[in-house]
Design an enzyme around this catalytic site. Structure first.
Site, PDB file in Angstrom:
ATOM      1  N   THR A 148     -49.545  10.032  53.019  1.00 48.58           N
ATOM      2  CA  THR A 148     -48.538   8.993  53.217  1.00 48.58           C
ATOM      3  C   THR A 148     -49.110   7.723  52.617  1.00 48.58           C
ATOM      4  O   THR A 148     -50.283   7.407  52.834  1.00 48.58           O
ATOM      5  CB  THR A 148     -48.269   8.789  54.726  1.00 48.58           C
ATOM      6  OG1 THR A 148     -47.908  10.055  55.270  1.00 48.58           O
ATOM      7  CG2 THR A 148     -47.148   7.808  54.960  1.00 48.58           C
ATOM      8  N   VAL A 149     -48.282   7.020  51.848  1.00 44.91           N
ATOM      9  CA  VAL A 149     -48.764   5.808  51.198  1.00 44.91           C
ATOM     10  C   VAL A 149     -48.174   4.590  51.914  1.00 44.91           C
ATOM     11  O   VAL A 149     -46.962   4.531  52.157  1.00 44.91           O
ATOM     12  CB  VAL A 149     -48.384   5.796  49.695  1.00 44.91           C
ATOM     13  CG1 VAL A 149     -48.928   4.536  49.018  1.00 44.91           C
ATOM     14  CG2 VAL A 149     -48.919   7.035  49.003  1.00 44.91           C
ATOM     15  N   LEU A 181     -44.653   3.271  52.023  1.00 42.55           N
ATOM     16  CA  LEU A 181     -44.076   3.261  50.671  1.00 42.55           C
ATOM     17  C   LEU A 181     -43.527   4.625  50.291  1.00 42.55           C
ATOM     18  O   LEU A 181     -42.620   4.740  49.470  1.00 42.55           O
ATOM     19  CB  LEU A 181     -45.141   2.859  49.648  1.00 42.55           C
ATOM     20  CG  LEU A 181     -45.639   1.421  49.744  1.00 42.55           C
ATOM     21  CD1 LEU A 181     -46.836   1.212  48.835  1.00 42.55           C
ATOM     22  CD2 LEU A 181     -44.523   0.453  49.386  1.00 42.55           C
ATOM     23  N   ASP A 200     -51.829  16.093  37.335  1.00 42.71           N
ATOM     24  CA  ASP A 200     -50.629  15.904  38.162  1.00 42.71           C
ATOM     25  C   ASP A 200     -49.725  14.827  37.543  1.00 42.71           C
ATOM     26  O   ASP A 200     -49.235  13.936  38.242  1.00 42.71           O
ATOM     27  CB  ASP A 200     -51.044  15.523  39.590  1.00 42.71           C
ATOM     28  CG  ASP A 200     -49.943  15.792  40.605  1.00 42.71           C
ATOM     29  OD1 ASP A 200     -48.947  16.454  40.240  1.00 42.71           O
ATOM     30  OD2 ASP A 200     -50.073  15.345  41.758  1.00 42.71           O
ATOM     31  N   GLY A 246     -45.941  11.974  50.102  1.00 41.00           N
ATOM     32  CA  GLY A 246     -45.990  13.036  49.095  1.00 41.00           C
ATOM     33  C   GLY A 246     -46.566  14.305  49.664  1.00 41.00           C
ATOM     34  O   GLY A 246     -46.491  14.538  50.869  1.00 41.00           O
TER      35      GLY A 246
END
Ligand code: ATP
Ligand code: MG
Length: 467
Positions: free
Chosen positions: A196-197, A189, A300, A192
């Site tokens: 990793t997503v 997806l 954040d 960042g």
């Protein structure tokens, strides 16, 4: 026997019993438990150790392969059982080796007309989790983890004894747990700072997840500290905060499993019209207010940490509950976040008001379709060299053009982005601001329609690009 089957040699108190399993590359924890129960129907087995012969040296190249799931299953179970076990398969994963060695070796053996070595497993009844669960691994047995505010290790496992019924065992194994081997990774997806997503499917829970995988080279002590700091996520229960399901370490990676949001994060949307952004702002303010009520600072807040779905829900993710996790990631990824309040950029103390600034600058970017400081070029991600962000500290904050936006909206952003943190609205004042009051109407339809339209446009553009 089918030549594609592999032999599982179960070491029982009365001698070895063999069982066979088809399709070994999909072998997982439950397959092995079923095999154990086939040969020991009366026993209550909740864990097992395994001994890996040469042909069982497992290693996968990417976390998305089914192959890795089977490896993870074996490792996790051994860790759950007894860290000092002589059967601990420390050679299961070898640094730098990315070949699926298990498959190669099996195939080689088969080509030579040999049966692959059996996988030897040592069934065990569980010990108390205090002894067993040295890695703080979480097993969630609730059907709907979203409603689970309890400690992650369920009582049913905590009170484990040899008398536990096999029905109970089956329930524990099939009811909404998230174990590494039950996760089937689908597409990536995004990526960042540090993680990793992946979109993933949780087989037992029958639900889609977002799994953030962060490589962390840290000691087991720090891993334990992170796991305990993440405990608070199980208690978060707000429609404006992403639902947390589970987190676990496998080797030097932590995987954090959360609810999947099919609209993704707001950073990939272009300009958002004010009447949509108003509803989004209401959800973000409610999410922040909830976190603050738990004494959690988000730390954040930025568009990529605001997620939306096609049902029109808006939820915050990636808030800094684990200092140790934040510190460990920060050691690898150096830079300063462009959404940070001026007091944070200049290294001063900060509090709730810093989150308010970050929300304000995020909404401003989403309204304008560009970062509000034109001299700051955010190429990839939000981390920048500190010097480039000095203008946020030195200059007067930007203001939305009154010709394009409502007076209430312009005032709201101006208040959130006051350089002096004390002049920014406190939580109650945020909810009472006329801009928030105006859009606090619970109308998720507006966001839903807008998300669906944007996704549709994106799909059409992709299809055009392919033609
Ligand atoms: P940072 O690491 O600083 O938080 P980031 O937010 O851009 O930066 P990630 O948190 O790793 O990076 O997320 C990467 C991307 O994955 C996000 O931008 C978002 O598009 C997607 N994503 C993250 N969580 C989810 C989720 N729960 N559902 C759907 N998509 C998600
Ligand atoms: Mg993020």
């Amino acid at each position: 026997m089918n030549t594609e089957a592999i032999v599982i040699r179960i070491k029982t108190p009365t001698g070895d019993m063999d069982s066979s399993v088809d399709c070994p590359s999909l072998l997982n924890f439950n397959d092995l438990l079923v095999a154990i129960r086939d040969v020991m129907p009366e026993a209550t087995v909740t864990a097992f150790e395994c001994f890996l012969a040469a042909s069982w040296q497992l290693k996968a190249s990417a976390p998305s392969t089914d192959f890795l799931h089977s490896c993870v299953a074996l490792v996790v179970i051994v860790m759950l059982e007894d860290p000092s076990s002589t059967h601990y398969p420390s050679s299961v994963f070898r640094e730098g080796d990315s070949r699926p060695r298990y498959c190669n070796t099996m195939n080689e053996q088969r080509m030579n007309g040999l049966l692959p070595d059996p996988l030897q497993i040592f069934p065990r009844a569980g010990k108390t989790p205090g002894i067993r669960n040295i890695h703080g691994l979480k097993v969630n047995t609730r059907p709907n983890p979203a409603n689970d505010c309890s400690h992650a290790v369920p009582d049913s496992i905590a009170n484990n004894s040899l008398k536990k019924s096999s029905a109970e065992l089956k329930r524990i194994l099939t009811n909404g747990q998230i174990n590494a081997q039950d996760i089937h990774y689908q597409e990536q997806l995004g990526h960042g700072n540090g993680g990793t997503v992946y979109k993933a499917y949780h087989v037992h829970g029958k639900r889609v997840l977002a799994v953030k995988v962060i490589p962390l080279d840290i000691t087991v002590e720090l891993q334990k500290q992170i796991m305990s700091e993440l405990e608070i996520l199980y208690k978060c229960d707000s429609p404006y905060i992403i639902t947390f399901f589970s987190a676990f370490f496998v080797e030097n990676r932590i995987s954090i499993c959360t609810e999947f949001m099919d609209g993704g994060s707001l950073d990939v949307y272009k300009r958002i019209p004010e009447h949509v952004l108003g509803r989004i702002a209401v959800a973000v303010v409610k999410g922040l207010t909830y976190l603050w009520s738990l004494k959690i600072l988000h730390r954040d807040v930025k568009p990529s940490n605001m997620l939306v779905n096609t049902r029109g829900r808006v939820k915050l993710c990636d808030f800094g509950v684990s200092t140790q996790l934040v510190n460990s990631i920060a050691k690898t990824y150096v830079g300063t976040n462009a959404y940070m309040a001026p007091e944070r950029i200049s290294g001063e103390q900060y509090g709730i008001h810093a989150d308010v600034w970050s929300a304000g600058i995020s909404f401003m970017e989403l309204a304008l379709g560009m970062f509000p400081y034109p001299q700051i070029q955010k190429n990839q991600g939000s981390l920048m060299p500190l010097q480039l962000l000095q203008c946020i500290v030195d200059e007067d904050p930007p203001v939305l053009p009154v010709s394009q936006f409502s007076e209430k909206f312009v005032h709201f952003i101006t208040q959130c982005m006051r350089r002096n943190p004390k002049e920014r609205p406190a939580p109650n004042n945020l909810m009472d601001h006329p801009f928030i009051v105006q859009y606090n109407d619970g109308n998720a339809e507006v966001v839903s329609m807008w998300v669906c339209r944007c996704l549709e446009e994106r799909r059409a553009q992709l299809a055009q690009g392919r033609m």
